[in-house]
Write a protein that holds these residues in place. Sequence first.
Motif, PDB file in Angstrom:
ATOM      1  N   GLN A   1      -1.325  -1.829  15.440  1.00 20.42           N
ATOM      2  CA  GLN A   1      -0.667  -3.131  15.544  1.00 20.42           C
ATOM      3  C   GLN A   1      -0.525  -3.795  14.180  1.00 20.42           C
ATOM      4  N   ALA A   2      -1.560  -3.731  13.366  1.00 19.32           N
ATOM      5  CA  ALA A   2      -1.493  -4.335  12.031  1.00 19.32           C
ATOM      6  C   ALA A   2      -0.432  -3.650  11.173  1.00 19.32           C
ATOM      7  N   LEU A   3      -0.364  -2.328  11.262  1.00 16.96           N
ATOM      8  CA  LEU A   3       0.632  -1.593  10.480  1.00 16.96           C
ATOM      9  C   LEU A   3       2.040  -1.869  10.985  1.00 16.96           C
ATOM     10  N   LYS A   4       2.217  -1.936  12.287  1.00 12.16           N
ATOM     11  CA  LYS A   4       3.553  -2.234  12.844  1.00 12.16           C
ATOM     12  C   LYS A   4       3.993  -3.642  12.445  1.00 12.16           C
ATOM     13  N   LYS A   5       3.065  -4.581  12.430  1.00  9.03           N
ATOM     14  CA  LYS A   5       3.386  -5.939  11.990  1.00  9.03           C
ATOM     15  C   LYS A   5       3.818  -5.915  10.524  1.00  9.03           C
ATOM     16  N   LEU A   6       3.080  -5.182   9.712  1.00  7.02           N
ATOM     17  CA  LEU A   6       3.425  -5.037   8.300  1.00  7.02           C
ATOM     18  C   LEU A   6       4.820  -4.429   8.147  1.00  7.02           C
ATOM     19  N   LEU A   7       5.103  -3.390   8.915  1.00  3.42           N
ATOM     20  CA  LEU A   7       6.410  -2.737   8.837  1.00  3.42           C
ATOM     21  C   LEU A   7       7.532  -3.671   9.281  1.00  3.42           C
ATOM     22  N   SER A   8       7.270  -4.508  10.264  1.00  3.47           N
ATOM     23  CA  SER A   8       8.305  -5.428  10.741  1.00  3.47           C
ATOM     24  C   SER A   8       8.609  -6.509   9.699  1.00  3.47           C
ATOM     25  N   GLN A   9       7.684  -6.750   8.783  1.00  6.91           N
ATOM     26  CA  GLN A   9       7.872  -7.757   7.742  1.00  6.91           C
ATOM     27  C   GLN A   9       8.412  -7.163   6.446  1.00  6.91           C
ATOM     28  N   THR A  10       8.476  -5.827   6.398  1.00  4.41           N
ATOM     29  CA  THR A  10       8.919  -5.138   5.197  1.00  4.41           C
ATOM     30  C   THR A  10      10.449  -5.034   5.197  1.00  4.41           C
ATOM     31  N   PRO A  11      11.098  -5.536   4.147  1.00  4.23           N
ATOM     32  CA  PRO A  11      12.555  -5.386   4.080  1.00  4.23           C
ATOM     33  C   PRO A  11      12.948  -3.913   4.071  1.00  4.23           C
ATOM     34  N   SER A  12      13.963  -3.560   4.805  1.00  2.00           N
ATOM     35  CA  SER A  12      14.377  -2.165   4.867  1.00  2.00           C
ATOM     36  C   SER A  12      15.036  -1.758   3.551  1.00  2.00           C
ATOM     37  N   ALA A  13      15.000  -0.468   3.298  1.00  2.12           N
ATOM     38  CA  ALA A  13      15.606   0.062   2.073  1.00  2.12           C
ATOM     39  C   ALA A  13      17.120  -0.057   2.116  1.00  2.12           C
ATOM     40  N   GLU A  14      17.702  -0.174   3.321  1.00  2.00           N
ATOM     41  CA  GLU A  14      19.162  -0.237   3.455  1.00  2.00           C
ATOM     42  C   GLU A  14      19.710  -1.607   3.077  1.00  2.00           C
TER      43      GLU A  14
END
Length: 114
Positions: free
Chosen positions: A100-113
Motif C-alpha cells: 500500500q505504501a509503495l502504491k501510494k508512492l507510485l500514484s504520486q510519482t509523475p509518469s515518464a510520459e
Amino acid sequence: LPESKLAWEARLAGVNDYRYLQTLEETLAAATTSGQERSRAVQAARRFLQRLRAQIPVDVYIYENMPAQRSGELVIWNPIPEIEPEDYDQIREECVRHIQALKKLLSQTPSAEG
C-alpha cells in the motif's frame, strides 16, 4: 491416497503467501524504476524483504531435507523453523502495508510520459 483437507489448506496458504511476496517484489521494482529508490517506502520494503530472506536457508526445499513419510501418515513439516506458523499472518499484514505504501508512492510519482 488423497490428501487431507488440512494439507490442501496448507498448500493454498503457501500459494497465497507467495502471491503477497511476489506482489510486493513487483511493486518494489516498479517504485525503484520510477526513480523512487531513495524514498522511505522503498527503503522500508527492501529492509523487510532482506530480513525475511535472511531467515530462509538456501537448501530449505532440497528433497533430502524433507521428512520421511509413510503411506497414510500425516506429517506437518515447517520447512523454515526460523519462522513459526503463527508468524505468517503478521508477515502477510506487513506485506500489505508495504504494498500500500509503495502504491501510494507510485500514484504520486509523475509518469515518464507526461
